[in-house]
Scaffold this motif. Structure first.
Motif, PDB file in Angstrom:
ATOM      1  N   TYR A  91       0.835  -1.199   0.000  1.00 33.88           N
ATOM      2  CA  TYR A  91       0.000   0.000   0.000  1.00 33.88           C
ATOM      3  C   TYR A  91       0.874   1.255   0.000  1.00 33.88           C
ATOM      4  O   TYR A  91       0.602   2.202  -0.723  1.00 33.88           O
ATOM      5  CB  TYR A  91      -0.941   0.000   1.203  1.00 33.88           C
ATOM      6  N   GLN A  92       1.925   1.230   0.801  1.00 36.17           N
ATOM      7  CA  GLN A  92       2.818   2.387   0.860  1.00 36.17           C
ATOM      8  C   GLN A  92       3.504   2.618  -0.485  1.00 36.17           C
ATOM      9  O   GLN A  92       3.751   3.758  -0.868  1.00 36.17           O
ATOM     10  CB  GLN A  92       3.850   2.204   1.964  1.00 36.17           C
ATOM     11  N   LYS A  93       3.818   1.557  -1.206  1.00 29.58           N
ATOM     12  CA  LYS A  93       4.496   1.673  -2.505  1.00 29.58           C
ATOM     13  C   LYS A  93       3.535   2.126  -3.603  1.00 29.58           C
ATOM     14  O   LYS A  93       3.909   2.917  -4.468  1.00 29.58           O
ATOM     15  CB  LYS A  93       5.116   0.334  -2.912  1.00 29.58           C
ATOM     16  N   THR A  94       2.319   1.569  -3.590  1.00 25.78           N
ATOM     17  CA  THR A  94       1.423   1.744  -4.740  1.00 25.78           C
ATOM     18  C   THR A  94       0.210   2.619  -4.453  1.00 25.78           C
ATOM     19  O   THR A  94      -0.434   3.089  -5.394  1.00 25.78           O
ATOM     20  CB  THR A  94       0.912   0.379  -5.222  1.00 25.78           C
ATOM     21  N   GLY A  95      -0.141   2.747  -3.175  1.00 25.92           N
ATOM     22  CA  GLY A  95      -1.369   3.484  -2.836  1.00 25.92           C
ATOM     23  C   GLY A  95      -2.624   2.677  -3.065  1.00 25.92           C
ATOM     24  O   GLY A  95      -3.730   3.174  -2.911  1.00 25.92           O
ATOM     25  N   GLN A  96      -2.442   1.404  -3.417  1.00 26.25           N
ATOM     26  CA  GLN A  96      -3.597   0.550  -3.670  1.00 26.25           C
ATOM     27  C   GLN A  96      -3.870  -0.337  -2.474  1.00 26.25           C
ATOM     28  O   GLN A  96      -2.965  -0.965  -1.942  1.00 26.25           O
ATOM     29  CB  GLN A  96      -3.372  -0.298  -4.916  1.00 26.25           C
ATOM     30  N   GLY A  97      -5.120  -0.372  -2.075  1.00 34.18           N
ATOM     31  CA  GLY A  97      -5.536  -1.182  -0.948  1.00 34.18           C
ATOM     32  C   GLY A  97      -6.808  -0.615  -0.372  1.00 34.18           C
ATOM     33  O   GLY A  97      -7.314   0.406  -0.842  1.00 34.18           O
ATOM     34  N   ILE A  98      -7.318  -1.289   0.632  1.00 34.18           N
ATOM     35  CA  ILE A  98      -8.575  -0.861   1.258  1.00 34.18           C
ATOM     36  C   ILE A  98      -8.283  -0.392   2.671  1.00 34.18           C
ATOM     37  O   ILE A  98      -7.862  -1.184   3.528  1.00 34.18           O
ATOM     38  CB  ILE A  98      -9.601  -2.009   1.260  1.00 34.18           C
ATOM     39  N   ILE A  99      -8.524   0.880   2.895  1.00 32.68           N
ATOM     40  CA  ILE A  99      -8.349   1.445   4.229  1.00 32.68           C
ATOM     41  C   ILE A  99      -9.573   1.089   5.074  1.00 32.68           C
ATOM     42  O   ILE A  99     -10.710   1.174   4.603  1.00 32.68           O
ATOM     43  CB  ILE A  99      -8.176   2.974   4.154  1.00 32.68           C
ATOM     44  N   ILE A 100      -9.338   0.694   6.302  1.00 33.25           N
ATOM     45  CA  ILE A 100     -10.425   0.384   7.213  1.00 33.25           C
ATOM     46  C   ILE A 100     -10.873   1.684   7.880  1.00 33.25           C
ATOM     47  O   ILE A 100     -10.092   2.330   8.559  1.00 33.25           O
ATOM     48  CB  ILE A 100      -9.983  -0.646   8.272  1.00 33.25           C
ATOM     49  N   GLU A 101     -12.092   2.044   7.625  1.00 39.84           N
ATOM     50  CA  GLU A 101     -12.633   3.299   8.169  1.00 39.84           C
ATOM     51  C   GLU A 101     -13.154   3.119   9.572  1.00 39.84           C
ATOM     52  O   GLU A 101     -13.605   2.178  10.009  1.00 39.84           O
ATOM     53  CB  GLU A 101     -13.752   3.834   7.275  1.00 39.84           C
TER      54      GLU A 101
END
Length: 101
Positions: A91-101
Motif C-alpha cells: 500500500y505504501q508503494k502503490t497506494g492501492q488497498g482498502i483502508i479500514i474506516e
C-alpha cells in the motif's frame, strides 16, 4: 507521518471458518467470526486513535498457506502478521488497498 498497519481481514464468516481450518494455530484465534469482528474493531480503533492508517490484508484460505510457505512462514500468527505487513508495504508503494474506516 502516520504508519500504515496491515490488519489480517476475513471478508465473511465462511472465509473465517475456512481459514481456521488451514491455520496451524486456530486455538490462538476467536472460535466465532463475530468475536473476531469485535476484536478487530477494537484493534482498528487503537490504530486510528494513534493517528495511523489501518489497511485490510484480505486473507484467502485457498492461498494463504502457499504465500506463507513461499515466504518462509507457517500458516500461523507469525504468517498472518507477515502477510499483513506485506500488504501494508505494498500500500505504501502503490497506494492501492482498502483502508479500514
Amino acid at each position: 507521518m502516520s504508519d500504515v498497519i496491515g490488519v489480517a481481514w476475513f471478508k465473511d464468516e465462511r472465509t473465517y471458518r475456512e481459514a481456521l481450518d488451514v491455520f496451524t494455530d486456530p486455538g490462538n484465534m476467536p472460535a466465532r467470526y463475530e468475536d473476531w469482528r469485535t476484536l478487530v474493531r477494537k484493534q482498528c480503533e487503537l490504530i486510528k486513535s494513534g493517528g495511523n492508517v489501518a489497511i485490510r490484508a484480505d486473507i484467502d484460505p485457498q492461498t494463504i498457506v502457499q504465500w506463507c510457505n513461499a515466504h518462509g512462514f507457517k500458516a500461523d500468527s507469525q504468517g498472518r502478521t507477515a502477510f499483513a505487513n506485506h500488504v501494508a508495504l505494498e500500500y505504501q508503494k502503490t497506494g492501492q488497498g482498502i483502508i479500514i474506516e
